[in-house]
Design a protein around this motif. Structure first.
Motif, PDB file in Angstrom:
ATOM      1  N   PRO A  64      -6.664  -4.727  -1.788  1.00  0.00           N
ATOM      2  CA  PRO A  64      -5.489  -5.561  -1.505  1.00  0.00           C
ATOM      3  C   PRO A  64      -4.764  -5.098  -0.252  1.00  0.00           C
ATOM      4  O   PRO A  64      -4.707  -3.898   0.037  1.00  0.00           O
ATOM      5  N   PRO A  65      -4.220  -6.023   0.518  1.00  0.00           N
ATOM      6  CA  PRO A  65      -3.463  -5.634   1.715  1.00  0.00           C
ATOM      7  C   PRO A  65      -2.191  -4.897   1.326  1.00  0.00           C
ATOM      8  O   PRO A  65      -1.456  -5.332   0.441  1.00  0.00           O
ATOM      9  N   ALA A  66      -1.936  -3.784   1.986  1.00  0.00           N
ATOM     10  CA  ALA A  66      -0.762  -2.961   1.675  1.00  0.00           C
ATOM     11  C   ALA A  66      -0.227  -2.365   2.972  1.00  0.00           C
ATOM     12  O   ALA A  66      -0.590  -1.247   3.347  1.00  0.00           O
ATOM     13  N   PRO A  67       0.616  -3.090   3.676  1.00  0.00           N
ATOM     14  CA  PRO A  67       1.081  -2.608   4.989  1.00  0.00           C
ATOM     15  C   PRO A  67       1.817  -1.281   4.937  1.00  0.00           C
ATOM     16  O   PRO A  67       1.717  -0.480   5.870  1.00  0.00           O
ATOM     17  N   PHE A  68       2.529  -1.015   3.843  1.00  0.00           N
ATOM     18  CA  PHE A  68       3.316   0.219   3.783  1.00  0.00           C
ATOM     19  C   PHE A  68       2.471   1.440   3.432  1.00  0.00           C
ATOM     20  O   PHE A  68       2.981   2.557   3.401  1.00  0.00           O
ATOM     21  N   ARG A  69       1.188   1.236   3.158  1.00  0.00           N
ATOM     22  CA  ARG A  69       0.273   2.359   2.981  1.00  0.00           C
ATOM     23  C   ARG A  69      -0.324   2.801   4.316  1.00  0.00           C
ATOM     24  O   ARG A  69      -0.940   3.861   4.396  1.00  0.00           O
ATOM     25  N   GLU A  70      -0.166   1.982   5.339  1.00  0.00           N
ATOM     26  CA  GLU A  70      -0.664   2.336   6.662  1.00  0.00           C
ATOM     27  C   GLU A  70       0.340   3.246   7.367  1.00  0.00           C
ATOM     28  O   GLU A  70       1.552   3.057   7.261  1.00  0.00           O
ATOM     29  N   LYS A  71      -0.169   4.214   8.087  1.00  0.00           N
ATOM     30  CA  LYS A  71       0.699   5.218   8.712  1.00  0.00           C
ATOM     31  C   LYS A  71       1.712   4.603   9.667  1.00  0.00           C
ATOM     32  O   LYS A  71       2.852   5.062   9.767  1.00  0.00           O
ATOM     33  N   THR A  72       1.312   3.567  10.362  1.00  0.00           N
ATOM     34  CA  THR A  72       2.209   2.985  11.363  1.00  0.00           C
ATOM     35  C   THR A  72       3.380   2.232  10.749  1.00  0.00           C
ATOM     36  O   THR A  72       4.383   1.987  11.429  1.00  0.00           O
ATOM     37  N   HIS A  73       3.269   1.848   9.484  1.00  0.00           N
ATOM     38  CA  HIS A  73       4.332   1.065   8.849  1.00  0.00           C
ATOM     39  C   HIS A  73       4.923   1.748   7.616  1.00  0.00           C
ATOM     40  O   HIS A  73       5.792   1.164   6.960  1.00  0.00           O
ATOM     41  N   ALA A  74       4.464   2.943   7.292  1.00  0.00           N
ATOM     42  CA  ALA A  74       4.965   3.640   6.100  1.00  0.00           C
ATOM     43  C   ALA A  74       6.456   3.939   6.248  1.00  0.00           C
ATOM     44  O   ALA A  74       6.924   4.330   7.324  1.00  0.00           O
ATOM     45  N   ARG A  75       7.194   3.764   5.168  1.00  0.00           N
ATOM     46  CA  ARG A  75       8.636   4.009   5.188  1.00  0.00           C
ATOM     47  C   ARG A  75       9.000   5.421   4.764  1.00  0.00           C
ATOM     48  O   ARG A  75      10.170   5.786   4.782  1.00  0.00           O
ATOM     49  N   LEU A 173      -0.280 -12.941  -0.203  1.00  0.00           N
ATOM     50  CA  LEU A 173      -1.700 -12.621  -0.364  1.00  0.00           C
ATOM     51  C   LEU A 173      -1.976 -11.841  -1.641  1.00  0.00           C
ATOM     52  O   LEU A 173      -3.069 -11.931  -2.204  1.00  0.00           O
ATOM     53  N   LEU A 174      -1.002 -11.070  -2.106  1.00  0.00           N
ATOM     54  CA  LEU A 174      -1.224 -10.239  -3.292  1.00  0.00           C
ATOM     55  C   LEU A 174      -1.529 -11.076  -4.529  1.00  0.00           C
ATOM     56  O   LEU A 174      -2.103 -10.571  -5.492  1.00  0.00           O
ATOM     57  N   THR A 175      -1.156 -12.343  -4.496  1.00  0.00           N
ATOM     58  CA  THR A 175      -1.439 -13.219  -5.636  1.00  0.00           C
ATOM     59  C   THR A 175      -2.935 -13.286  -5.920  1.00  0.00           C
ATOM     60  O   THR A 175      -3.349 -13.418  -7.077  1.00  0.00           O
ATOM     61  N   TYR A 176      -3.750 -13.168  -4.884  1.00  0.00           N
ATOM     62  CA  TYR A 176      -5.199 -13.301  -5.058  1.00  0.00           C
ATOM     63  C   TYR A 176      -5.830 -12.061  -5.695  1.00  0.00           C
ATOM     64  O   TYR A 176      -6.981 -12.101  -6.107  1.00  0.00           O
ATOM     65  N   TRP A 177      -5.085 -10.971  -5.749  1.00  0.00           N
ATOM     66  CA  TRP A 177      -5.561  -9.782  -6.465  1.00  0.00           C
ATOM     67  C   TRP A 177      -4.895  -9.658  -7.834  1.00  0.00           C
ATOM     68  O   TRP A 177      -5.351  -8.886  -8.660  1.00  0.00           O
ATOM     69  N   GLY A 178      -3.832 -10.417  -8.046  1.00  0.00           N
ATOM     70  CA  GLY A 178      -3.072 -10.317  -9.276  1.00  0.00           C
ATOM     71  C   GLY A 178      -3.568 -11.236 -10.374  1.00  0.00           C
ATOM     72  O   GLY A 178      -4.585 -11.929 -10.249  1.00  0.00           O
ATOM     73  N   VAL A 179      -2.812 -11.250 -11.450  1.00  0.00           N
ATOM     74  CA  VAL A 179      -3.186 -12.015 -12.644  1.00  0.00           C
ATOM     75  C   VAL A 179      -3.401 -13.504 -12.365  1.00  0.00           C
ATOM     76  O   VAL A 179      -4.316 -14.104 -12.947  1.00  0.00           O
ATOM     77  N   PRO A 180      -2.611 -14.158 -11.482  1.00  0.00           N
ATOM     78  CA  PRO A 180      -2.846 -15.590 -11.258  1.00  0.00           C
ATOM     79  C   PRO A 180      -4.256 -15.929 -10.778  1.00  0.00           C
ATOM     80  O   PRO A 180      -4.717 -17.056 -10.977  1.00  0.00           O
ATOM     81  N   ASN A 181      -4.936 -14.972 -10.140  1.00  0.00           N
ATOM     82  CA  ASN A 181      -6.278 -15.248  -9.623  1.00  0.00           C
ATOM     83  C   ASN A 181      -7.370 -14.555 -10.435  1.00  0.00           C
ATOM     84  O   ASN A 181      -8.533 -14.564 -10.034  1.00  0.00           O
ATOM     85  N   LEU A 182      -7.013 -13.971 -11.565  1.00  0.00           N
ATOM     86  CA  LEU A 182      -7.997 -13.288 -12.402  1.00  0.00           C
ATOM     87  C   LEU A 182      -8.321 -14.132 -13.627  1.00  0.00           C
ATOM     88  O   LEU A 182      -7.441 -14.783 -14.195  1.00  0.00           O
ATOM     89  N   GLN A 183      -9.564 -14.100 -14.018  1.00  0.00           N
ATOM     90  CA  GLN A 183      -9.995 -14.807 -15.215  1.00  0.00           C
ATOM     91  C   GLN A 183     -11.125 -14.023 -15.872  1.00  0.00           C
ATOM     92  O   GLN A 183     -11.849 -13.281 -15.214  1.00  0.00           O
TER      93      GLN A 183
END
Length: 227
Positions: A64-75, A173-183
């Motif tokens: 899943p995309p996670a911008p805050f896990r990237e060093k350039t955008h981590a808080r 985009l996280l919706t596609y990894w979450g419950v709404p897109n899982l079956q």
């Protein structure tokens, strides 16, 4: 109440919080995506795959995309690396203690830990997903068998391919990894669905190859005519 109802009571409050979210991954998924919606994507961030783990960018489109896990955008400490919101005591997402400042020793919410595990290993949570579907196959409506498998309704390769063109941005985009897109579907239905998706990917590759070849021929003819 959750901790006291467990067969083995967690020894610390933090363990109790972790146990709660571990037993409720569907709620964790909903909350993690809601918290991410409060942050929105950092300025200049683009969904891409990385070549090294040290960059923090996912190594493939299946992560899943996670911008805050990237060093350039981590808080930094005190902020969740998944949703970007402040982390308070015990990994909680709200300041129930009135401290007015985040916990500088934490970089994950308890709910985001559980949600991340669901997003990256949905098959480990098949029990919860089966219950959501009343133990019925999402593809055929038949009773789920013991060999039932977790599947993404919209394949992740299609999400990766169409994300920019469709205007899909983080955190939507996280919706596609979450419950709404899982079956959960029976294995026979899953095999059939995978076959259809593989054929579609093959047609896309063939079309792309044909387009490249046509472009190469056109360039060759143009060069020959100019000589």
């Amino acid at each position: 109440m959750h901790a006291l109802a467990r067969p083995f009571i967690p020894p610390t409050p933090r363990r109790a919080v972790e146990s709660y979210w571990r037993q409720h991954p569907v709620r964790a998924d909903q909350l993690a995506r809601a918290l991410a919606a409060l942050s929105s994507a950092p300025e200049g961030w683009v969904w891409r795959s990385g070549s090294r783990k040290s960059s923090g960018a996912p190594l493939s489109f299946r992560a899943p995309p996670a911008p805050f896990r990237e060093k350039t955008h981590a808080r930094g400490p005190g902020y969740c690396c998944v949703c970007g919101q402040p982390v308070f005591r015990l990994g909680w997402h709200r300041d129930l203690w009135g401290d007015a400042h985040p916990n500088r020793n934490a970089t994950w919410h308890g709910c985001c830990v559980a949600a991340w595990k669901l997003w990256t290993a949905p098959s480990d949570h098949v029990r919860h997903l089966r219950r959501l579907q009343n133990h019925r196959c999402a593809a055929t409506g038949a009773r789920l068998g013991k060999d039932a498998e977790v599947d993404h309704r919209v394949p992740l390769f299609r999400v990766w391919r169409d994300a920019e063109g469709a205007g899909r941005t983080w955190p939507a985009l996280l919706t596609y990894w979450g419950v709404p897109n899982l079956q959960v579907i029976n294995r026979s239905a899953h095999v059939e669905k995978c076959g259809v998706e593989s054929a579609a990917r093959a047609r896309l590759r063939q079309a792309a190859a044909t387009e490249r070849n046509a472009g190469g021929l056109a360039a060759t003819r143009a060069l020959r005519d100019s000589c």
